[in-house]
Design a protein around this motif. Sequence first.
Motif, PDB file in Angstrom:
ATOM      1  N   ARG A 184      67.759   1.901  63.625  1.00  0.00           N
ATOM      2  CA  ARG A 184      69.200   2.135  63.540  1.00  0.00           C
ATOM      3  C   ARG A 184      69.523   3.422  64.278  1.00  0.00           C
ATOM      4  O   ARG A 184      69.350   4.516  63.749  1.00  0.00           O
ATOM      5  CB  ARG A 184      69.626   2.257  62.080  1.00  0.00           C
ATOM      6  N   GLY A 185      69.944   3.290  65.541  1.00  0.00           N
ATOM      7  CA  GLY A 185      70.225   4.484  66.333  1.00  0.00           C
ATOM      8  C   GLY A 185      68.975   5.325  66.497  1.00  0.00           C
ATOM      9  O   GLY A 185      67.912   4.832  66.913  1.00  0.00           O
ATOM     10  N   PRO A 186      69.043   6.616  66.142  1.00  0.00           N
ATOM     11  CA  PRO A 186      67.884   7.499  66.318  1.00  0.00           C
ATOM     12  C   PRO A 186      66.822   7.355  65.230  1.00  0.00           C
ATOM     13  O   PRO A 186      65.755   7.941  65.324  1.00  0.00           O
ATOM     14  CB  PRO A 186      68.509   8.898  66.264  1.00  0.00           C
ATOM     15  N   LEU A 187      67.114   6.566  64.175  1.00  0.00           N
ATOM     16  CA  LEU A 187      66.201   6.433  63.040  1.00  0.00           C
ATOM     17  C   LEU A 187      65.359   5.175  63.174  1.00  0.00           C
ATOM     18  O   LEU A 187      65.878   4.078  63.406  1.00  0.00           O
ATOM     19  CB  LEU A 187      66.995   6.376  61.733  1.00  0.00           C
ATOM     20  N   HIS A 188      64.041   5.329  62.986  1.00  0.00           N
ATOM     21  CA  HIS A 188      63.110   4.215  63.090  1.00  0.00           C
ATOM     22  C   HIS A 188      62.146   4.277  61.898  1.00  0.00           C
ATOM     23  O   HIS A 188      61.365   5.227  61.774  1.00  0.00           O
ATOM     24  CB  HIS A 188      62.320   4.287  64.398  1.00  0.00           C
ATOM     25  N   LEU A 189      62.205   3.263  61.026  1.00  0.00           N
ATOM     26  CA  LEU A 189      61.392   3.232  59.821  1.00  0.00           C
ATOM     27  C   LEU A 189      60.461   2.028  59.850  1.00  0.00           C
ATOM     28  O   LEU A 189      60.779   0.992  60.452  1.00  0.00           O
ATOM     29  CB  LEU A 189      62.279   3.159  58.577  1.00  0.00           C
ATOM     30  N   GLY A 190      59.321   2.154  59.176  1.00  0.00           N
ATOM     31  CA  GLY A 190      58.382   1.051  59.101  1.00  0.00           C
ATOM     32  C   GLY A 190      57.621   1.063  57.792  1.00  0.00           C
ATOM     33  O   GLY A 190      57.393   2.122  57.197  1.00  0.00           O
ATOM     34  N   ALA A 191      57.234  -0.126  57.322  1.00  0.00           N
ATOM     35  CA  ALA A 191      56.405  -0.273  56.132  1.00  0.00           C
ATOM     36  C   ALA A 191      55.448  -1.424  56.357  1.00  0.00           C
ATOM     37  O   ALA A 191      55.809  -2.425  56.991  1.00  0.00           O
ATOM     38  CB  ALA A 191      57.263  -0.508  54.887  1.00  0.00           C
ATOM     39  N   SER A 192      54.221  -1.309  55.846  1.00  0.00           N
ATOM     40  CA  SER A 192      53.221  -2.341  56.117  1.00  0.00           C
ATOM     41  C   SER A 192      52.302  -2.539  54.918  1.00  0.00           C
ATOM     42  O   SER A 192      52.026  -1.610  54.152  1.00  0.00           O
ATOM     43  CB  SER A 192      52.375  -1.965  57.342  1.00  0.00           C
ATOM     44  N   TYR A 193      51.837  -3.781  54.784  1.00  0.00           N
ATOM     45  CA  TYR A 193      50.778  -4.133  53.828  1.00  0.00           C
ATOM     46  C   TYR A 193      49.791  -5.024  54.569  1.00  0.00           C
ATOM     47  O   TYR A 193      50.185  -5.979  55.248  1.00  0.00           O
ATOM     48  CB  TYR A 193      51.325  -4.878  52.622  1.00  0.00           C
ATOM     49  N   LEU A 194      48.510  -4.726  54.444  1.00  0.00           N
ATOM     50  CA  LEU A 194      47.472  -5.498  55.126  1.00  0.00           C
ATOM     51  C   LEU A 194      46.265  -5.627  54.219  1.00  0.00           C
ATOM     52  O   LEU A 194      45.827  -4.650  53.607  1.00  0.00           O
ATOM     53  CB  LEU A 194      47.086  -4.839  56.448  1.00  0.00           C
ATOM     54  N   GLN A 195      45.722  -6.838  54.150  1.00  0.00           N
ATOM     55  CA  GLN A 195      44.502  -7.085  53.393  1.00  0.00           C
ATOM     56  C   GLN A 195      43.485  -7.760  54.294  1.00  0.00           C
ATOM     57  O   GLN A 195      43.772  -8.768  54.936  1.00  0.00           O
ATOM     58  CB  GLN A 195      44.771  -7.968  52.175  1.00  0.00           C
ATOM     59  N   GLY A 196      42.272  -7.194  54.368  1.00  0.00           N
ATOM     60  CA  GLY A 196      41.221  -7.757  55.199  1.00  0.00           C
ATOM     61  C   GLY A 196      40.044  -6.813  55.274  1.00  0.00           C
ATOM     62  O   GLY A 196      40.090  -5.691  54.756  1.00  0.00           O
ATOM     63  N   PRO A 197      38.950  -7.211  55.928  1.00  0.00           N
ATOM     64  CA  PRO A 197      37.761  -6.355  56.035  1.00  0.00           C
ATOM     65  C   PRO A 197      38.003  -5.155  56.938  1.00  0.00           C
ATOM     66  O   PRO A 197      38.848  -5.195  57.833  1.00  0.00           O
ATOM     67  CB  PRO A 197      36.708  -7.291  56.636  1.00  0.00           C
ATOM     68  N   THR A 198      37.243  -4.079  56.711  1.00  0.00           N
ATOM     69  CA  THR A 198      37.390  -2.886  57.537  1.00  0.00           C
ATOM     70  C   THR A 198      36.122  -2.053  57.499  1.00  0.00           C
ATOM     71  O   THR A 198      35.290  -2.202  56.597  1.00  0.00           O
ATOM     72  CB  THR A 198      38.586  -2.034  57.064  1.00  0.00           C
ATOM     73  N   THR A 199      35.978  -1.168  58.485  1.00  0.00           N
ATOM     74  CA  THR A 199      34.892  -0.181  58.508  1.00  0.00           C
ATOM     75  C   THR A 199      35.511   1.201  58.556  1.00  0.00           C
ATOM     76  O   THR A 199      36.361   1.480  59.412  1.00  0.00           O
ATOM     77  CB  THR A 199      33.964  -0.388  59.717  1.00  0.00           C
ATOM     78  N   ILE A 200      35.091   2.073  57.654  1.00  0.00           N
ATOM     79  CA  ILE A 200      35.665   3.403  57.583  1.00  0.00           C
ATOM     80  C   ILE A 200      34.569   4.425  57.327  1.00  0.00           C
ATOM     81  O   ILE A 200      33.758   4.259  56.411  1.00  0.00           O
ATOM     82  CB  ILE A 200      36.769   3.467  56.492  1.00  0.00           C
ATOM     83  N   ASP A 201      34.520   5.447  58.165  1.00  0.00           N
ATOM     84  CA  ASP A 201      33.530   6.523  58.068  1.00  0.00           C
ATOM     85  C   ASP A 201      32.106   5.976  57.933  1.00  0.00           C
ATOM     86  O   ASP A 201      31.294   6.475  57.154  1.00  0.00           O
ATOM     87  CB  ASP A 201      33.867   7.442  56.892  1.00  0.00           C
ATOM     88  N   GLY A 202      31.816   4.898  58.717  1.00  0.00           N
ATOM     89  CA  GLY A 202      30.468   4.362  58.778  1.00  0.00           C
ATOM     90  C   GLY A 202      30.123   3.316  57.732  1.00  0.00           C
ATOM     91  O   GLY A 202      29.011   2.777  57.746  1.00  0.00           O
ATOM     92  N   VAL A 203      31.040   2.999  56.811  1.00  0.00           N
ATOM     93  CA  VAL A 203      30.777   2.006  55.766  1.00  0.00           C
ATOM     94  C   VAL A 203      31.698   0.812  55.984  1.00  0.00           C
ATOM     95  O   VAL A 203      32.904   0.968  56.164  1.00  0.00           O
ATOM     96  CB  VAL A 203      31.004   2.595  54.355  1.00  0.00           C
ATOM     97  N   THR A 204      31.126  -0.418  55.965  1.00  0.00           N
ATOM     98  CA  THR A 204      31.907  -1.637  56.138  1.00  0.00           C
ATOM     99  C   THR A 204      32.251  -2.227  54.777  1.00  0.00           C
ATOM    100  O   THR A 204      31.376  -2.367  53.917  1.00  0.00           O
ATOM    101  CB  THR A 204      31.135  -2.668  56.966  1.00  0.00           C
ATOM    102  N   PHE A 205      33.514  -2.586  54.605  1.00  0.00           N
ATOM    103  CA  PHE A 205      34.006  -3.188  53.366  1.00  0.00           C
ATOM    104  C   PHE A 205      34.527  -4.588  53.678  1.00  0.00           C
ATOM    105  O   PHE A 205      35.336  -4.765  54.593  1.00  0.00           O
ATOM    106  CB  PHE A 205      35.126  -2.343  52.761  1.00  0.00           C
ATOM    107  N   ASN A 206      34.062  -5.587  52.915  1.00  0.00           N
ATOM    108  CA  ASN A 206      34.520  -6.956  53.127  1.00  0.00           C
ATOM    109  C   ASN A 206      35.952  -7.164  52.668  1.00  0.00           C
ATOM    110  O   ASN A 206      36.618  -8.095  53.107  1.00  0.00           O
ATOM    111  CB  ASN A 206      33.603  -7.940  52.390  1.00  0.00           C
TER     112      ASN A 206
END
Length: 336
Positions: A184-206
């Motif tokens: 809306r004009g100069p304002l830009h907002l976002g929100a998200s939800y995601l579910q799935g496998p990931t790897t973070i700091d060397g550890v993989t999570f299903n």
Amino acid sequence: MKRTLIAAAAVLAAGGAFAQSSVQIYGRVNTSIERQKAGDVSTTVMQNNASRWGLRGSEDLGGGLKGLFVLESGFNSDTGGLTQAGAIFGRESWVGVEGNFGRVRLGNMGQSAAYYATADYISMHNHDTGTSSDAFYTYPGFKQNTIAYNTPSFGGLVLEAQYGLKETTVGGKNTAQLVANYDRGPLHLGASYLQGPTTIDGVTFNDSKQYGLRALYELGAVTLGAYYIRDNLDEAVGGAVADAKRNSYRVSAMYTIGASELHANVGYADKFKVGGTKIDDSNALQYTLAYNYNLSKRTKVYAFYTKVNNKANSSYFTGVDNADFSSFALGVRHNF
């Protein structure tokens, strides 16, 4: 002569048949010379920063309906090789239709809608590429084999849903996500939800669940952006960690003066929380200072300094606990 006239007529007819179709070649070549330091080791390298080329097209099907496709290939601008071994269009490849109902796509989305709504959206200095990219974003879920739908704009609000099929009998889960973007004009907002496998700091999570919020505001020559992301992590491969949680934050700013841009951003990854207990020294900090000079709308030269400060139990970007990473870079980027 008769055969020649028939052949010419066929060519003209084919031209008319394709008159409503359009195909565009596009891309980006982004290369830098960098002095990098990982832990105690310093090197001088030529760095590719997510260079790519692709084909995108659309066909007017009438009645407000369009057929769409994108085929995108990543390549190493320093060597010329593919960034996805054996995958010509490994970055992105999808086909879809668009109309008053919104847009439906099938294929490889390149990155998740959640990523584009958060980390990518506020990364203004170098498109979240290379060594100055966001060290703390986890890129969860599958991007391939994905069904994607986004609504038309409702007063600036667009909703997008994606469902990615893992297509394997072992490891991980299907990816599901829902994203909202509001402009809306100069304002830009976002929100998200995601579910799935990931790897973070060397550890993989299903299994992982990611919740994100983003805001960006344009104040004339100044643009300010920020995000907050919560990662809930479960089913670690090998049983190394169970029921882990982590928060991450990032703020970014850009100030433009004519053809010049001054950039600064700071990201923070909070301590991991496992079983309700925070892990000491598992947090990390990243900051980047950058200068861009736009030679044209498509070509820029730039310089940046970025650093990731790891603690005793964090290894972002280096893969080694307590080993920091830094880079001073000079580069050129051309969009086509």
